[in-house]
Design a protein around this motif. Sequence first.
Motif, PDB file in Angstrom:
ATOM      1  N   THR A 191      59.837  10.676  66.973  1.00  0.00           N
ATOM      2  CA  THR A 191      59.478   9.063  66.943  1.00  0.00           C
ATOM      3  C   THR A 191      58.093   8.581  67.441  1.00  0.00           C
ATOM      4  O   THR A 191      57.036   9.461  67.587  1.00  0.00           O
ATOM      5  N   LYS A 192      57.947   7.373  67.334  1.00  0.00           N
ATOM      6  CA  LYS A 192      56.611   6.668  67.653  1.00  0.00           C
ATOM      7  C   LYS A 192      56.474   6.823  69.095  1.00  0.00           C
ATOM      8  O   LYS A 192      57.390   6.781  69.897  1.00  0.00           O
ATOM      9  N   LEU A 193      55.159   7.335  69.464  1.00  0.00           N
ATOM     10  CA  LEU A 193      54.716   7.467  70.808  1.00  0.00           C
ATOM     11  C   LEU A 193      54.376   6.131  71.399  1.00  0.00           C
ATOM     12  O   LEU A 193      53.844   5.203  71.045  1.00  0.00           O
ATOM     13  N   ASN A 194      54.908   6.155  72.766  1.00  0.00           N
ATOM     14  CA  ASN A 194      54.659   4.925  73.579  1.00  0.00           C
ATOM     15  C   ASN A 194      53.153   5.236  74.191  1.00  0.00           C
ATOM     16  O   ASN A 194      52.504   5.988  73.929  1.00  0.00           O
ATOM     17  N   LYS A 195      52.585   4.176  74.622  1.00  0.00           N
ATOM     18  CA  LYS A 195      51.252   4.325  75.100  1.00  0.00           C
ATOM     19  C   LYS A 195      50.884   5.324  75.983  1.00  0.00           C
ATOM     20  O   LYS A 195      49.911   6.080  76.013  1.00  0.00           O
ATOM     21  N   PHE A 196      51.964   5.869  76.766  1.00  0.00           N
ATOM     22  CA  PHE A 196      51.729   6.863  77.699  1.00  0.00           C
ATOM     23  C   PHE A 196      51.620   8.192  76.892  1.00  0.00           C
ATOM     24  O   PHE A 196      50.706   9.103  77.169  1.00  0.00           O
ATOM     25  N   GLU A 197      52.460   8.461  76.055  1.00  0.00           N
ATOM     26  CA  GLU A 197      52.509   9.731  75.204  1.00  0.00           C
ATOM     27  C   GLU A 197      51.319   9.665  74.362  1.00  0.00           C
ATOM     28  O   GLU A 197      50.771  10.805  74.177  1.00  0.00           O
ATOM     29  N   ARG A 198      50.763   8.551  74.072  1.00  0.00           N
ATOM     30  CA  ARG A 198      49.528   8.469  73.251  1.00  0.00           C
ATOM     31  C   ARG A 198      48.242   8.739  73.862  1.00  0.00           C
ATOM     32  O   ARG A 198      47.502   9.860  73.556  1.00  0.00           O
ATOM     33  N   TYR A 199      47.971   8.181  75.125  1.00  0.00           N
ATOM     34  CA  TYR A 199      47.007   8.949  75.835  1.00  0.00           C
ATOM     35  C   TYR A 199      47.054  10.388  76.267  1.00  0.00           C
ATOM     36  O   TYR A 199      46.126  10.941  76.317  1.00  0.00           O
ATOM     37  N   LYS A 200      48.238  10.962  76.609  1.00  0.00           N
ATOM     38  CA  LYS A 200      48.546  12.277  76.750  1.00  0.00           C
ATOM     39  C   LYS A 200      48.158  13.232  75.752  1.00  0.00           C
ATOM     40  O   LYS A 200      47.690  14.197  76.065  1.00  0.00           O
ATOM     41  N   ALA A 201      48.603  12.544  74.456  1.00  0.00           N
ATOM     42  CA  ALA A 201      48.273  13.538  73.297  1.00  0.00           C
ATOM     43  C   ALA A 201      46.849  13.657  73.149  1.00  0.00           C
ATOM     44  O   ALA A 201      46.201  14.600  72.548  1.00  0.00           O
ATOM     45  N   GLU A 202      46.211  12.390  73.430  1.00  0.00           N
ATOM     46  CA  GLU A 202      44.576  12.332  73.186  1.00  0.00           C
ATOM     47  C   GLU A 202      43.903  13.397  74.257  1.00  0.00           C
ATOM     48  O   GLU A 202      43.113  14.286  73.789  1.00  0.00           O
ATOM     49  N   LYS A 203      44.271  13.390  75.379  1.00  0.00           N
ATOM     50  CA  LYS A 203      43.794  14.391  76.290  1.00  0.00           C
ATOM     51  C   LYS A 203      44.829  14.372  77.376  1.00  0.00           C
ATOM     52  O   LYS A 203      45.086  13.567  78.088  1.00  0.00           O
ATOM     53  N   ASP A 204      44.945  15.944  77.800  1.00  0.00           N
ATOM     54  CA  ASP A 204      45.904  16.086  78.942  1.00  0.00           C
ATOM     55  C   ASP A 204      45.399  15.754  80.131  1.00  0.00           C
ATOM     56  O   ASP A 204      44.269  15.604  80.366  1.00  0.00           O
ATOM     57  N   GLY A 205      46.148  15.130  80.962  1.00  0.00           N
ATOM     58  CA  GLY A 205      45.671  14.681  82.192  1.00  0.00           C
ATOM     59  C   GLY A 205      44.978  15.625  83.169  1.00  0.00           C
ATOM     60  O   GLY A 205      44.008  15.450  83.855  1.00  0.00           O
TER      61      GLY A 205
END
Length: 519
Positions: free
Chosen positions: A10-24
Amino acid sequence: MVSASKKTGTKLNKFERYKAEKDGLAVKDELEEMAQMGWEAVDETDLTQRLKWLGIFFRPVTPGKFMLRLRMPNGVLNSHRLRVLATIVQRYGDDGSADITTRQNLQLRGVRLEDIPDIFQRLKHAGMTSVQSGMDNVRNITGSPVAGLDANELIDTQGLIRKVQDMITGNGDGNYAFTNLPRKFNIAIEGGRDNSVHAEINDIAFVPAYREEQLGFNVLVGGFFSARRCAAAIPLDAWVPPDDTVVDVCRAILEVYRDHGPRANRQKSRLMWLIDDWGLDRFRSTVEAAMGRPLARAAATDEIDWDKRDHIGVHPQKQPGLNYVGLHVPVGRLQADDMVEIARLAEVYGNGEIRLTVEQNLILPNIPDSRLPVFLQEPVLQKFSLEPTPLVRSLVSCTGSRFCNFALIETKQRALALAQSLDQALAVPQPVRIHWTGCPNSCGQPQVADIGLMGTKVRKDGQAVEGVDIYMGGKVGKDAQLGQCVQKGVACEDLPQVMQQLLIDHFQAQPREADNQSQ
Ligand code: SRM
Ligand code: SF4
């Protein structure tokens, strides 16, 4: 590990997007740099989101003064650790304090980003960590606060809880295997008979149960509170022995949740939504597959057969001649000087150990009978009473608007002032558990209370003012059940009268004037 979008398709929400960009967790390697550049220059997502993976919470209400959420497995700490934490908050003067949380944990207030590298060194030397304590991680793992002390306990959970925490956090250094869950995750392991951990409100809970005469745990899954939905945990129909199988079950459930949990809508991402979607049988068999072995079926009954205790006051331990003493900490708030004093008491009278409770209080264990009379004269017990008045005694409150930007109302001060004034106005025959929470996120667990108060905005005389929705019927301990909303939108200024009536109608409270006249 599969990427989040492939996992769900599914499409990523904004939290999933920033987690995918860089792990916390990756901000761990950037801390020195951030400390040097100052918080104003830190990338916004790192500042307001990813730092939470290290337990560092930017507070929009007090910019530049961060909250640091620790991990206290099973709520156990000691005088040395408490002193280390006291010296950390001490340097922030009036801004520095600590709160005992509803997950028997500590949060420090007033912390500056420039001090974090030094603070983390100190935590590490003292054997503490704050890693993975916020956002889409597993929160502090709760257990009976009298584990190892209680004569009636069935399983001492302290070792198991440390092992589960070490598995999840890579021994406190951080573990990328579990830093991108679909949402937050709560685990509790109960070893006593009174469900001290509120098992039913955890994503995974272990409760003691005999199967074929062997003592172990039945496993419950999917309990949670959120603004959208509150659900009590349901039986997984699994029993585990009190050994590394507990760690394996936690690992397997976390892997299944990580790889298959719903990620499209943050309001529908907690574990129960996956269980709803799949059905319990599919969920259970996928967990078995992740473990690589079958789970035993649940024991027919569990051993939770006591009402919940609050641990306040002096109680004999299972070790002859020793006592644990529960100190009431009003709404869980501690100042640096209090922490130093409690550390001293723990050393002078006990063995240096300190326990925290989900009621936001603390326990000093291992005090010999012979030292009790002197201990009971200690001036600090005026502040942290062993005999608080009935409504103050059982009061719990979330952070509220003083530090939390989700809050719709101020909670802690108001909660304490109201409980104190009601205790003066009414004779209440038994403690009534009143829980305050500043917004529908329910951090203060109003649904487990006799009376739960959830912050909201209401209109009064044409103005928007602070108010509450009232919950009642929460039952804890044996046969626990969640309370329900019984009255919506009561303005806080009307609460004294409304609460007085509720206490008279439902909890046998008597107005003190009438009380005096009848004597
Ligand atoms: Fe909570 C978010 C405080 C226990 C449900 N919670 C927050 C944040 C981090 C929001 C924020 O960034 O400001 C609050 C930090 C405020 C601050 O400055 O202190 C916050 N939660 C707390 C604490 C400190 C309340 C307290 O005063 O004791 C508790 C810390 C526990 C710990 O040591 O880790 C705390 N939060 C809970 C509980 C109770 C529990 O775990 O038994 C719940 C309900 C149970 C659950 O999670 O299923 C809870 N907190 C939430 C939620 C709603 C979760 C959801 O699925 O929607 C949020 C908001 C979110 O995650 O989006 C939240
Ligand atoms: Fe903040 Fe709301 Fe949680 Fe209270 S219940 S700490 S106001 S998020």
